[in-house]
Scaffold this active site. Structure first.
Site, PDB file in Angstrom:
ATOM      1  N   GLY A  11      34.877  -7.811   4.771  1.00 14.08           N
ATOM      2  CA  GLY A  11      34.808  -7.267   6.139  1.00 14.08           C
ATOM      3  C   GLY A  11      34.494  -5.790   6.065  1.00 14.08           C
ATOM      4  O   GLY A  11      34.916  -4.982   6.900  1.00 14.08           O
ATOM      5  N   ALA A  13      32.004  -3.999   6.620  1.00 13.72           N
ATOM      6  CA  ALA A  13      31.262  -3.314   7.680  1.00 13.72           C
ATOM      7  C   ALA A  13      32.106  -3.159   8.946  1.00 13.72           C
ATOM      8  O   ALA A  13      31.644  -2.612   9.937  1.00 13.72           O
ATOM      9  CB  ALA A  13      29.989  -4.100   8.009  1.00 13.72           C
ATOM     10  N   ARG A  92      38.559 -13.669  17.164  1.00  4.59           N
ATOM     11  CA  ARG A  92      38.748 -14.608  18.270  1.00  4.59           C
ATOM     12  C   ARG A  92      37.749 -14.283  19.365  1.00  4.59           C
ATOM     13  O   ARG A  92      37.674 -13.157  19.824  1.00  4.59           O
ATOM     14  CB  ARG A  92      40.165 -14.458  18.805  1.00  4.59           C
ATOM     15  CG  ARG A  92      40.560 -15.570  19.721  1.00  4.59           C
ATOM     16  CD  ARG A  92      42.029 -15.455  20.035  1.00  4.59           C
ATOM     17  NE  ARG A  92      42.515 -16.672  20.645  1.00  4.59           N
ATOM     18  CZ  ARG A  92      43.754 -17.107  20.531  1.00  4.59           C
ATOM     19  NH1 ARG A  92      44.612 -16.456  19.806  1.00  4.59           N
ATOM     20  NH2 ARG A  92      44.129 -18.193  21.145  1.00  4.59           N
ATOM     21  N   ASN A 105      38.707 -19.699  10.116  1.00  3.09           N
ATOM     22  CA  ASN A 105      39.202 -18.807   9.073  1.00  3.09           C
ATOM     23  C   ASN A 105      39.656 -19.545   7.823  1.00  3.09           C
ATOM     24  O   ASN A 105      39.470 -19.049   6.715  1.00  3.09           O
ATOM     25  CB  ASN A 105      40.299 -17.911   9.641  1.00  3.09           C
ATOM     26  CG  ASN A 105      39.656 -16.765  10.395  1.00  3.09           C
ATOM     27  OD1 ASN A 105      38.933 -15.981   9.797  1.00  3.09           O
ATOM     28  ND2 ASN A 105      39.847 -16.711  11.694  1.00  3.09           N
ATOM     29  N   GLY A 130      43.026 -10.146   7.131  1.00  7.96           N
ATOM     30  CA  GLY A 130      42.351 -10.916   8.189  1.00  7.96           C
ATOM     31  C   GLY A 130      43.253 -12.016   8.743  1.00  7.96           C
ATOM     32  O   GLY A 130      43.924 -12.718   7.984  1.00  7.96           O
ATOM     33  N   ASP A 159      53.380  -3.908  10.725  1.00 10.83           N
ATOM     34  CA  ASP A 159      54.552  -4.197  11.560  1.00 10.83           C
ATOM     35  C   ASP A 159      55.749  -3.384  11.067  1.00 10.83           C
ATOM     36  O   ASP A 159      56.523  -2.843  11.860  1.00 10.83           O
ATOM     37  CB  ASP A 159      54.854  -5.701  11.508  1.00 10.83           C
ATOM     38  CG  ASP A 159      53.621  -6.524  11.855  1.00 10.83           C
ATOM     39  OD1 ASP A 159      53.143  -6.395  12.984  1.00 10.83           O
ATOM     40  OD2 ASP A 159      53.116  -7.255  10.981  1.00 10.83           O
ATOM     41  N   ARG A 162      55.292   0.202  12.100  1.00 11.52           N
ATOM     42  CA  ARG A 162      55.547   0.338  13.539  1.00 11.52           C
ATOM     43  C   ARG A 162      57.048   0.344  13.810  1.00 11.52           C
ATOM     44  O   ARG A 162      57.547   1.132  14.620  1.00 11.52           O
ATOM     45  CB  ARG A 162      54.913  -0.844  14.294  1.00 11.52           C
ATOM     46  CG  ARG A 162      53.401  -0.795  14.370  1.00 11.52           C
ATOM     47  CD  ARG A 162      52.838  -2.147  14.814  1.00 11.52           C
ATOM     48  NE  ARG A 162      51.406  -2.085  15.075  1.00 11.52           N
ATOM     49  CZ  ARG A 162      50.625  -3.158  15.198  1.00 11.52           C
ATOM     50  NH1 ARG A 162      51.133  -4.371  15.078  1.00 11.52           N
ATOM     51  NH2 ARG A 162      49.340  -3.019  15.454  1.00 11.52           N
ATOM     52  N   HIS A 187      52.904 -12.700  10.534  1.00  9.42           N
ATOM     53  CA  HIS A 187      52.292 -11.564  11.241  1.00  9.42           C
ATOM     54  C   HIS A 187      51.734 -12.111  12.557  1.00  9.42           C
ATOM     55  O   HIS A 187      50.540 -12.365  12.692  1.00  9.42           O
ATOM     56  CB  HIS A 187      51.196 -10.908  10.406  1.00  9.42           C
ATOM     57  CG  HIS A 187      50.377  -9.953  11.231  1.00  9.42           C
ATOM     58  ND1 HIS A 187      50.869  -8.774  11.695  1.00  9.42           N
ATOM     59  CD2 HIS A 187      49.115 -10.034  11.703  1.00  9.42           C
ATOM     60  CE1 HIS A 187      49.952  -8.163  12.427  1.00  9.42           C
ATOM     61  NE2 HIS A 187      48.875  -8.910  12.447  1.00  9.42           N
TER      62      HIS A 187
HETATM   63  P1  NAX Z   1      36.007  -6.149  12.666  1.00 10.05           P
HETATM   64  O1  NAX Z   1      35.496  -7.228  13.562  1.00 10.05           O
HETATM   65  O2  NAX Z   1      35.727  -4.728  12.996  1.00 10.05           O
HETATM   66  O3  NAX Z   1      35.454  -6.403  11.184  1.00 10.05           O
HETATM   67  C1  NAX Z   1      35.527  -7.642  10.564  1.00 10.05           C
HETATM   68  C2  NAX Z   1      34.383  -7.741   9.601  1.00 10.05           C
HETATM   69  O4  NAX Z   1      34.544  -8.922   8.847  1.00 10.05           O
HETATM   70  C3  NAX Z   1      33.013  -7.821  10.276  1.00 10.05           C
HETATM   71  O5  NAX Z   1      32.157  -6.843   9.725  1.00 10.05           O
HETATM   72  C4  NAX Z   1      32.558  -9.235   9.951  1.00 10.05           C
HETATM   73  O6  NAX Z   1      31.155  -9.346   9.814  1.00 10.05           O
HETATM   74  C5  NAX Z   1      33.276  -9.461   8.631  1.00 10.05           C
HETATM   75  N1  NAX Z   1      33.364 -10.859   8.221  1.00 10.05           N
HETATM   76  C6  NAX Z   1      33.460 -11.969   8.990  1.00 10.05           C
HETATM   77  N2  NAX Z   1      33.444 -13.066   8.223  1.00 10.05           N
HETATM   78  C7  NAX Z   1      33.356 -12.651   6.945  1.00 10.05           C
HETATM   79  C8  NAX Z   1      33.283 -13.337   5.697  1.00 10.05           C
HETATM   80  N3  NAX Z   1      33.280 -14.668   5.629  1.00 10.05           N
HETATM   81  N4  NAX Z   1      33.173 -12.591   4.584  1.00 10.05           N
HETATM   82  C9  NAX Z   1      33.141 -11.255   4.635  1.00 10.05           C
HETATM   83  N5  NAX Z   1      33.189 -10.560   5.791  1.00 10.05           N
HETATM   84  C10 NAX Z   1      33.298 -11.249   6.929  1.00 10.05           C
HETATM   85  O7  NAX Z   1      37.557  -6.436  12.522  1.00 10.05           O
HETATM   86  P2  NAX Z   1      38.726  -5.456  12.048  1.00 10.05           P
HETATM   87  O8  NAX Z   1      39.247  -4.724  13.206  1.00 10.05           O
HETATM   88  O9  NAX Z   1      38.291  -4.702  10.848  1.00 10.05           O
HETATM   89  O10 NAX Z   1      39.861  -6.536  11.669  1.00 10.05           O
HETATM   90  C11 NAX Z   1      39.718  -7.384  10.573  1.00 10.05           C
HETATM   91  C12 NAX Z   1      40.823  -8.432  10.565  1.00 10.05           C
HETATM   92  O11 NAX Z   1      42.118  -7.818  10.447  1.00 10.05           O
HETATM   93  C13 NAX Z   1      40.904  -9.280  11.835  1.00 10.05           C
HETATM   94  O12 NAX Z   1      41.090 -10.638  11.452  1.00 10.05           O
HETATM   95  C14 NAX Z   1      42.151  -8.775  12.518  1.00 10.05           C
HETATM   96  O13 NAX Z   1      42.741  -9.753  13.355  1.00 10.05           O
HETATM   97  C15 NAX Z   1      43.019  -8.451  11.327  1.00 10.05           C
HETATM   98  N6  NAX Z   1      44.171  -7.568  11.546  1.00 10.05           N
HETATM   99  C16 NAX Z   1      45.291  -7.811  10.816  1.00 10.05           C
HETATM  100  C17 NAX Z   1      46.403  -7.013  10.881  1.00 10.05           C
HETATM  101  C18 NAX Z   1      47.615  -7.289  10.055  1.00 10.05           C
HETATM  102  O14 NAX Z   1      48.597  -6.580  10.252  1.00 10.05           O
HETATM  103  N7  NAX Z   1      47.641  -8.250   9.160  1.00 10.05           N
HETATM  104  C19 NAX Z   1      46.459  -5.870  11.834  1.00 10.05           C
HETATM  105  C20 NAX Z   1      45.109  -5.397  12.262  1.00 10.05           C
HETATM  106  C21 NAX Z   1      44.095  -6.484  12.516  1.00 10.05           C
HETATM  107  O15 NAX Z   1      44.339  -7.037  13.789  1.00 10.05           O
END
Ligand code: NAX
Length: 332
Positions: A11, A13, A92, A105, A130, A159, A162, A187
Protein backbone atom coordinates in the site's frame (compact mmCIF):
# COMPACT_ATOMS: atom_id res chain seq x y z
CA UNK A 1 27.46 -0.01 9.95
CA UNK A 2 25.31 -3.13 9.65
CA UNK A 3 24.39 -4.72 6.31
CA UNK A 4 21.14 -3.29 4.87
CA UNK A 5 17.93 -5.18 5.61
CA UNK A 6 15.01 -5.46 3.19
CA UNK A 7 11.91 -3.72 4.47
CA UNK A 8 8.60 -4.11 2.61
CA UNK A 9 5.78 -1.60 2.74
CA UNK A 10 2.58 -2.60 0.93
CA UNK A 11 0.00 0.00 0.00
CA UNK A 12 3.09 2.10 -0.55
CA UNK A 13 1.26 4.66 -2.70
CA UNK A 14 -1.34 5.24 0.02
CA UNK A 15 -1.65 7.79 2.78
CA UNK A 16 -0.37 5.79 5.77
CA UNK A 17 2.70 4.67 3.83
CA UNK A 18 3.41 8.29 2.93
CA UNK A 19 4.03 9.11 6.61
CA UNK A 20 5.53 5.73 7.49
CA UNK A 21 8.23 5.80 4.84
CA UNK A 22 9.79 8.95 6.26
CA UNK A 23 10.11 7.33 9.69
CA UNK A 24 11.77 4.27 8.16
CA UNK A 25 14.15 6.39 6.11
CA UNK A 26 15.04 8.56 9.08
CA UNK A 27 16.02 5.57 11.25
CA UNK A 28 13.32 6.01 13.87
CA UNK A 29 12.15 2.39 13.56
CA UNK A 30 15.20 0.17 12.94
CA UNK A 31 17.66 2.56 14.51
CA UNK A 32 20.20 5.11 13.27
CA UNK A 33 22.80 2.44 12.40
CA UNK A 34 20.64 0.13 10.32
CA UNK A 35 20.61 0.83 6.58
CA UNK A 36 17.49 -0.32 4.72
CA UNK A 37 16.46 -1.38 1.23
CA UNK A 38 12.89 -0.28 0.70
CA UNK A 39 10.53 -2.56 -1.23
CA UNK A 40 7.41 -0.60 -2.14
CA UNK A 41 4.49 -2.79 -3.18
CA UNK A 42 1.22 -1.52 -4.58
CA UNK A 43 -1.21 -2.62 -7.28
CA UNK A 44 -0.33 -2.13 -10.96
CA UNK A 45 -2.51 1.01 -11.53
CA UNK A 46 -0.55 2.76 -8.75
CA UNK A 47 2.95 2.16 -10.09
CA UNK A 48 3.22 5.67 -11.55
CA UNK A 49 2.25 7.14 -8.20
CA UNK A 50 4.91 4.94 -6.60
CA UNK A 51 7.49 6.51 -8.90
CA UNK A 52 6.66 9.87 -7.35
CA UNK A 53 7.06 8.41 -3.87
CA UNK A 54 10.47 7.07 -4.91
CA UNK A 55 11.49 10.54 -6.12
CA UNK A 56 10.54 12.03 -2.78
CA UNK A 57 12.41 9.31 -0.88
CA UNK A 58 15.50 10.11 -2.96
CA UNK A 59 15.03 13.81 -2.31
CA UNK A 60 15.00 13.23 1.46
CA UNK A 61 18.76 12.73 1.06
CA UNK A 62 18.88 10.38 4.03
CA UNK A 63 21.91 8.09 4.20
CA UNK A 64 20.23 5.00 5.69
CA UNK A 65 18.17 4.45 2.55
CA UNK A 66 20.03 2.23 0.08
CA UNK A 67 18.03 0.58 -2.73
CA UNK A 68 14.41 1.50 -3.39
CA UNK A 69 12.26 -0.87 -5.42
CA UNK A 70 8.77 0.22 -6.54
CA UNK A 71 6.83 -2.82 -7.74
CA UNK A 72 3.45 -4.47 -8.25
CA UNK A 73 5.02 -7.94 -8.05
CA UNK A 74 4.80 -9.58 -4.60
CA UNK A 75 7.62 -11.99 -5.48
CA UNK A 76 10.04 -9.11 -6.03
CA UNK A 77 8.77 -7.15 -3.04
CA UNK A 78 9.03 -9.96 -0.47
CA UNK A 79 12.39 -11.38 -1.64
CA UNK A 80 14.59 -11.81 1.46
CA UNK A 81 12.38 -9.46 3.47
CA UNK A 82 13.41 -8.99 7.11
CA UNK A 83 10.40 -6.86 8.02
CA UNK A 84 7.08 -6.22 6.29
CA UNK A 85 4.44 -3.60 6.93
CA UNK A 86 1.26 -4.88 5.26
CA UNK A 87 -0.62 -1.61 4.96
CA UNK A 88 -2.30 -2.05 1.56
CA UNK A 89 -5.83 -3.35 1.61
CA UNK A 90 -9.08 -3.02 -0.27
CA UNK A 91 -10.91 0.01 1.11
CA UNK A 92 -14.59 -0.14 1.95
CA UNK A 93 -16.58 1.31 -0.92
CA UNK A 94 -20.03 2.78 -0.74
CA UNK A 95 -22.70 0.11 -0.47
CA UNK A 96 -20.14 -2.59 0.31
CA UNK A 97 -21.14 -5.04 3.01
CA UNK A 98 -18.65 -5.86 5.77
CA UNK A 99 -18.67 -9.42 4.43
CA UNK A 100 -17.66 -8.28 0.92
CA UNK A 101 -14.85 -6.22 2.38
CA UNK A 102 -13.60 -9.19 4.37
CA UNK A 103 -13.81 -11.43 1.29
CA UNK A 104 -11.75 -9.04 -0.86
CA UNK A 105 -9.11 -8.65 1.82
CA UNK A 106 -8.85 -12.28 2.75
CA UNK A 107 -7.79 -12.98 -0.84
CA UNK A 108 -5.12 -10.26 -0.76
CA UNK A 109 -3.67 -11.57 2.51
CA UNK A 110 -3.74 -15.18 1.32
CA UNK A 111 -1.66 -14.18 -1.73
CA UNK A 112 0.74 -12.13 0.37
CA UNK A 113 1.07 -14.96 2.92
CA UNK A 114 2.03 -17.32 0.10
CA UNK A 115 4.55 -14.83 -1.26
CA UNK A 116 6.07 -14.34 2.20
CA UNK A 117 6.29 -18.09 2.62
CA UNK A 118 8.15 -18.48 -0.66
CA UNK A 119 10.42 -15.45 -0.74
CA UNK A 120 10.90 -13.78 2.67
CA UNK A 121 13.49 -14.54 5.37
CA UNK A 122 12.14 -17.22 7.72
CA UNK A 123 12.43 -14.81 10.66
CA UNK A 124 10.63 -11.96 8.86
CA UNK A 125 8.58 -9.75 11.19
CA UNK A 126 5.17 -9.05 9.67
CA UNK A 127 2.96 -6.23 10.90
CA UNK A 128 -0.53 -6.11 9.40
CA UNK A 129 -2.13 -2.66 9.38
CA UNK A 130 -4.67 -3.09 6.56
CA UNK A 131 -8.18 -3.82 7.81
CA UNK A 132 -9.65 -6.09 9.05
CA UNK A 133 -6.11 -6.21 10.49
CA UNK A 134 -6.46 -9.06 13.01
CA UNK A 135 -8.12 -11.50 10.64
CA UNK A 136 -5.87 -10.48 7.75
CA UNK A 137 -2.86 -11.32 9.94
CA UNK A 138 -4.37 -14.70 10.81
CA UNK A 139 -4.96 -15.55 7.13
CA UNK A 140 -1.50 -14.36 6.14
CA UNK A 141 0.13 -16.57 8.77
CA UNK A 142 -2.02 -19.53 7.74
CA UNK A 143 -0.70 -19.31 4.15
CA UNK A 144 2.92 -18.96 5.27
CA UNK A 145 3.38 -22.23 7.16
CA UNK A 146 7.20 -22.16 6.94
CA UNK A 147 7.31 -18.94 9.00
CA UNK A 148 6.55 -19.19 12.74
CA UNK A 149 3.09 -17.86 13.56
CA UNK A 150 4.62 -15.63 16.24
CA UNK A 151 6.06 -13.59 13.35
CA UNK A 152 2.62 -12.33 12.30
CA UNK A 153 1.08 -9.49 14.28
CA UNK A 154 -1.74 -6.98 13.81
CA UNK A 155 -1.67 -3.33 14.77
CA UNK A 156 -3.61 -2.11 17.79
CA UNK A 157 -0.90 0.36 18.73
CA UNK A 158 -2.87 3.30 17.37
CA UNK A 159 -5.68 2.38 19.77
CA UNK A 160 -3.14 2.12 22.58
CA UNK A 161 -1.64 5.51 21.75
CA UNK A 162 -5.11 7.04 21.61
CA UNK A 163 -5.98 5.54 24.99
CA UNK A 164 -2.72 6.71 26.56
CA UNK A 165 -3.22 10.24 25.22
CA UNK A 166 -6.81 10.34 26.45
CA UNK A 167 -5.88 9.23 29.98
CA UNK A 168 -2.98 11.71 30.11
CA UNK A 169 -5.32 14.53 29.05
CA UNK A 170 -7.86 13.58 31.70
CA UNK A 171 -5.11 13.51 34.36
CA UNK A 172 -3.48 16.69 33.10
CA UNK A 173 -0.06 15.06 32.69
CA UNK A 174 2.40 14.72 29.84
CA UNK A 175 1.51 11.70 27.69
CA UNK A 176 4.61 9.64 28.56
CA UNK A 177 3.72 9.76 32.28
CA UNK A 178 0.97 7.21 31.57
CA UNK A 179 2.06 3.60 31.02
CA UNK A 180 0.61 0.12 30.53
CA UNK A 181 -2.87 0.85 29.26
CA UNK A 182 -4.06 -2.27 27.40
CA UNK A 183 -6.02 -2.82 24.20
CA UNK A 184 -7.67 -6.24 24.24
CA UNK A 185 -9.13 -7.97 21.20
CA UNK A 186 -10.00 -6.78 17.73
CA UNK A 187 -8.95 -3.53 16.05
CA UNK A 188 -12.62 -2.65 15.63
CA UNK A 189 -15.32 -1.02 17.67
CA UNK A 190 -15.50 -4.12 19.90
CA UNK A 191 -11.95 -3.61 21.19
CA UNK A 192 -11.62 -3.16 24.93
CA UNK A 193 -9.33 -0.31 26.02
CA UNK A 194 -8.51 -1.19 29.62
CA UNK A 195 -6.95 1.23 32.09
CA UNK A 196 -7.27 -1.09 35.10
CA UNK A 197 -3.55 -1.94 35.14
CA UNK A 198 -2.25 1.40 33.87
CA UNK A 199 -0.01 3.60 35.99
CA UNK A 200 0.67 7.32 36.07
CA UNK A 201 3.57 9.34 37.37
CA UNK A 202 2.02 12.21 39.31
CA UNK A 203 4.08 14.62 41.42
CA UNK A 204 7.08 12.24 41.29
CA UNK A 205 4.97 9.36 42.59
CA UNK A 206 3.67 6.40 40.58
CA UNK A 207 -0.02 5.61 41.19
CA UNK A 208 -2.62 3.44 39.54
CA UNK A 209 -4.67 5.22 36.87
CA UNK A 210 -8.06 4.09 38.23
CA UNK A 211 -7.11 5.43 41.70
CA UNK A 212 -5.81 8.71 40.28
CA UNK A 213 -8.91 9.24 38.11
CA UNK A 214 -11.28 7.94 40.76
CA UNK A 215 -14.24 7.74 38.38
CA UNK A 216 -14.98 4.18 37.29
CA UNK A 217 -18.13 5.25 35.46
CA UNK A 218 -15.99 7.44 33.19
CA UNK A 219 -13.33 4.73 32.72
CA UNK A 220 -15.88 2.02 31.90
CA UNK A 221 -18.14 4.25 29.81
CA UNK A 222 -16.97 7.48 28.18
CA UNK A 223 -13.32 6.42 27.92
CA UNK A 224 -14.01 3.00 26.38
CA UNK A 225 -16.44 4.41 23.85
CA UNK A 226 -14.22 7.31 22.93
CA UNK A 227 -11.32 5.02 22.01
CA UNK A 228 -13.58 2.54 20.22
CA UNK A 229 -15.00 5.35 18.07
CA UNK A 230 -11.95 7.56 17.67
CA UNK A 231 -11.21 6.32 14.14
CA UNK A 232 -14.74 7.25 13.00
CA UNK A 233 -14.39 10.64 14.70
CA UNK A 234 -11.21 11.37 12.71
CA UNK A 235 -12.89 10.31 9.45
CA UNK A 236 -15.87 12.57 10.15
CA UNK A 237 -13.58 15.57 10.64
CA UNK A 238 -10.88 14.88 8.06
CA UNK A 239 -13.00 13.06 5.47
CA UNK A 240 -10.13 10.61 5.36
CA UNK A 241 -9.02 7.97 7.83
CA UNK A 242 -6.21 8.40 10.36
CA UNK A 243 -2.90 8.35 8.55
CA UNK A 244 -0.20 10.33 10.36
CA UNK A 245 -1.11 8.75 13.71
CA UNK A 246 -1.53 5.29 12.12
CA UNK A 247 1.92 5.53 10.55
CA UNK A 248 3.46 6.66 13.86
CA UNK A 249 1.78 3.70 15.60
CA UNK A 250 3.08 1.26 12.97
CA UNK A 251 6.58 2.63 13.55
CA UNK A 252 6.16 2.32 17.34
CA UNK A 253 4.95 -1.28 17.02
CA UNK A 254 7.82 -2.42 14.78
CA UNK A 255 10.45 -0.45 16.75
CA UNK A 256 9.42 -2.11 20.01
CA UNK A 257 9.36 -5.53 18.33
CA UNK A 258 12.84 -4.91 16.94
CA UNK A 259 14.43 -3.17 19.94
CA UNK A 260 12.40 -4.55 22.88
CA UNK A 261 10.12 -2.99 25.48
CA UNK A 262 11.37 -0.97 28.44
CA UNK A 263 11.69 -2.76 31.79
CA UNK A 264 8.36 -2.72 33.65
CA UNK A 265 6.32 -1.62 30.66
CA UNK A 266 4.25 -3.47 28.12
CA UNK A 267 2.57 -2.69 24.83
CA UNK A 268 -0.44 -4.13 23.02
CA UNK A 269 -0.15 -6.15 19.81
CA UNK A 270 -2.53 -8.42 17.96
CA UNK A 271 -0.90 -11.86 18.17
CA UNK A 272 -2.05 -15.42 17.53
CA UNK A 273 -3.81 -16.42 20.74
CA UNK A 274 -2.25 -19.23 22.75
CA UNK A 275 -5.31 -19.44 25.00
CA UNK A 276 -4.02 -16.92 27.59
CA UNK A 277 -6.78 -15.31 29.69
CA UNK A 278 -9.23 -17.93 28.40
CA UNK A 279 -9.26 -16.40 24.91
CA UNK A 280 -9.93 -18.98 22.17
CA UNK A 281 -6.81 -20.18 20.38
CA UNK A 282 -6.11 -19.46 16.73
CA UNK A 283 -7.51 -15.96 16.45
CA UNK A 284 -5.31 -12.86 16.28
CA UNK A 285 -6.21 -11.10 19.53
CA UNK A 286 -4.61 -8.00 20.99
CA UNK A 287 -2.85 -8.76 24.29
CA UNK A 288 -0.37 -6.88 26.45
CA UNK A 289 3.12 -8.14 25.62
CA UNK A 290 6.71 -7.57 26.66
CA UNK A 291 9.48 -7.99 24.08
CA UNK A 292 13.09 -9.10 24.41
CA UNK A 293 15.52 -10.28 21.70
CA UNK A 294 12.80 -9.69 19.07
CA UNK A 295 10.44 -12.19 20.76
CA UNK A 296 7.25 -11.19 22.51
CA UNK A 297 5.65 -12.78 25.54
CA UNK A 298 2.06 -12.24 26.58
CA UNK A 299 1.95 -10.61 30.04
CA UNK A 300 0.45 -13.18 32.39
CA UNK A 301 -1.45 -13.01 35.66
CA UNK A 302 -3.35 -9.73 35.28
CA UNK A 303 -6.66 -9.75 37.13
CA UNK A 304 -9.75 -9.64 34.90
CA UNK A 305 -12.93 -8.50 36.64
CA UNK A 306 -16.45 -9.35 35.47
CA UNK A 307 -16.81 -6.14 33.47
CA UNK A 308 -13.52 -6.75 31.64
CA UNK A 309 -14.41 -10.40 31.07
CA UNK A 310 -17.68 -9.46 29.39
CA UNK A 311 -15.81 -7.08 27.06
CA UNK A 312 -13.14 -9.69 26.24
CA UNK A 313 -15.85 -12.22 25.39
CA UNK A 314 -17.57 -9.83 22.95
CA UNK A 315 -14.42 -8.96 21.02
CA UNK A 316 -13.20 -12.60 20.95
CA UNK A 317 -16.59 -13.67 19.57
CA UNK A 318 -16.34 -11.10 16.78
CA UNK A 319 -12.91 -12.45 15.85
CA UNK A 320 -14.22 -16.01 15.78
CA UNK A 321 -17.00 -14.86 13.46
CA UNK A 322 -14.51 -13.09 11.17
CA UNK A 323 -12.40 -16.25 11.08
CA UNK A 324 -15.44 -18.33 10.12
CA UNK A 325 -16.35 -15.86 7.36
CA UNK A 326 -12.77 -15.88 6.09
CA UNK A 327 -12.71 -19.67 5.97
CA UNK A 328 -15.94 -19.64 4.06
CA UNK A 329 -14.41 -17.37 1.41
CA UNK A 330 -11.26 -19.48 1.12
CA UNK A 331 -12.75 -22.95 1.48
CA UNK A 332 -16.43 -22.68 0.53
P1 NAX B 1 -5.07 4.26 1.19
O1 NAX B 1 -6.32 3.93 0.44
O2 NAX B 1 -4.57 5.66 1.20
O3 NAX B 1 -3.88 3.34 0.65
C1 NAX B 1 -4.02 1.97 0.48
C2 NAX B 1 -3.10 1.54 -0.63
O4 NAX B 1 -3.11 0.13 -0.69
C3 NAX B 1 -3.52 2.06 -2.00
O5 NAX B 1 -2.43 2.70 -2.62
C4 NAX B 1 -3.92 0.78 -2.73
O6 NAX B 1 -3.67 0.84 -4.12
C5 NAX B 1 -3.03 -0.23 -2.03
N1 NAX B 1 -3.43 -1.62 -2.22
C6 NAX B 1 -4.67 -2.14 -2.38
N2 NAX B 1 -4.60 -3.46 -2.60
C7 NAX B 1 -3.29 -3.79 -2.56
C8 NAX B 1 -2.59 -5.02 -2.73
N3 NAX B 1 -3.23 -6.16 -3.00
N4 NAX B 1 -1.25 -4.99 -2.64
C9 NAX B 1 -0.59 -3.85 -2.40
N5 NAX B 1 -1.21 -2.66 -2.25
C10 NAX B 1 -2.54 -2.63 -2.32
O7 NAX B 1 -5.31 3.70 2.65
P2 NAX B 1 -4.56 4.08 4.01
O8 NAX B 1 -5.23 5.23 4.64
O9 NAX B 1 -3.10 4.12 3.78
O10 NAX B 1 -4.97 2.80 4.91
C11 NAX B 1 -4.47 1.53 4.63
C12 NAX B 1 -5.16 0.49 5.50
O11 NAX B 1 -4.92 0.73 6.90
C13 NAX B 1 -6.68 0.46 5.36
O12 NAX B 1 -7.10 -0.90 5.28
C14 NAX B 1 -7.17 1.05 6.66
O13 NAX B 1 -8.46 0.60 7.01
C15 NAX B 1 -6.12 0.54 7.62
N6 NAX B 1 -6.00 1.21 8.92
C16 NAX B 1 -5.67 0.44 9.99
C17 NAX B 1 -5.46 0.96 11.24
C18 NAX B 1 -5.07 0.09 12.39
O14 NAX B 1 -5.00 0.63 13.49
N7 NAX B 1 -4.83 -1.19 12.25
C19 NAX B 1 -5.67 2.41 11.50
C20 NAX B 1 -5.59 3.24 10.26
C21 NAX B 1 -6.24 2.64 9.04
O15 NAX B 1 -7.63 2.83 9.12
Amino acid sequence: MAEPINVVVTGAAGQIAYSLLYQLAAGSVFGPNQPINLRLLDIAPMVDVLKGVVMELEDLALPLVREILPTADPAAAFKDAAAAFLVGAMPRKQGMERKDLLAANVKIFKDQGEALDKYACKDVKVLVVGNPANTNALICSHYAPSIPKENFTAMTRLDQNRAQASLAARLGVQVDKVQNVIIWGNHSSTQYPDAAHASVELNDKVSSVPAAINDDAWLNGVFVEKIQKRGAEVIAARKMSSAMSAAKAAGDHMRDWWMGTKPGSWISMGVVSDGSYGIPKDIVFSFPVTIKNKKYEIVQGLSINDFARSKLTITAKELEEERAEAHQVLMP
